[in-house]
Design an enzyme around this catalytic site. Sequence first.
Site: not given
Length: 271
Positions: A2-3, A89, A107, A151
């Site tokens: 998920p973003e 879960h 997970r 950067r």
Amino acid sequence: MPELPEVEVTRLSFADRIAGARIESVQMGKPLRWPLGCKPSVLAGQQVLAVRRRGKYLLVDLSDGLLLIHLGMSGSVSFGAGFPLPGKHDHFEMVTSLGTLRLNDPRRFGAVVYARGENTPAAQKLLGRLGVEPLSDAFEAAAFHQALKLRNTAIKQVLLGGEAVVGVGNIYASEALFLAGIRPTTRASRISKPRAALLHGAIRQVLAQAVTKGGSTLRDFSNAQGESGYFQLEAMVYDRAGQPCKVCATPVKSIRQGQRSTFYCMNCQKP
């Protein structure tokens, strides 16, 4: 994984429904990525004031402190009434006067962390290095360009790093770079001010569109009402390796960057 759009979609799907609820009990399942940080009984009796988002974290404001919820790689939050007993879960369950908030995470890379305040060490350990929010007014094109100039790594990796701007994950970085016409391997420091402005706008456009479409459901993402997202059906390059570019018909190329798949068009996206 998920973003930002998926986390924002999740927030929107239950924030109004849980606001004002009184916490009745909290049960923990198997250990998650980080410990809760308090005894579950400490949360009982508190009131849920609001639900915000910072990057990929849901911030549940309480009458005394807040909960920071991260969905990890496979987590999803559901909120409602009449749930069956927790499954193997389901690792966090908060029963409130307005319904039950449950985190399902096969997970177990997700987490629920309690902090007494957003500026405490417990919260700042998770939030302190996050960059500016891309959908907020604080995300300015000029400041974004200045951050890129500092950067010297590939722009795709800079976007994923979360310090120049927070929450632009793998799917949306590929899509924003395509929309801006910038090749993902281009060094961030080489991007001119006009191209940085294009990328700034593309990031905002792609993320806003993804939120509107309910996020992306590639495997098992759903919001707190169990609804899937559909942004992936409109992706221009993501997960389309070998297929013709929707703009110029050049086959979409796939490479690996930082152990993540990157998708781009060699014709439409210039170094």
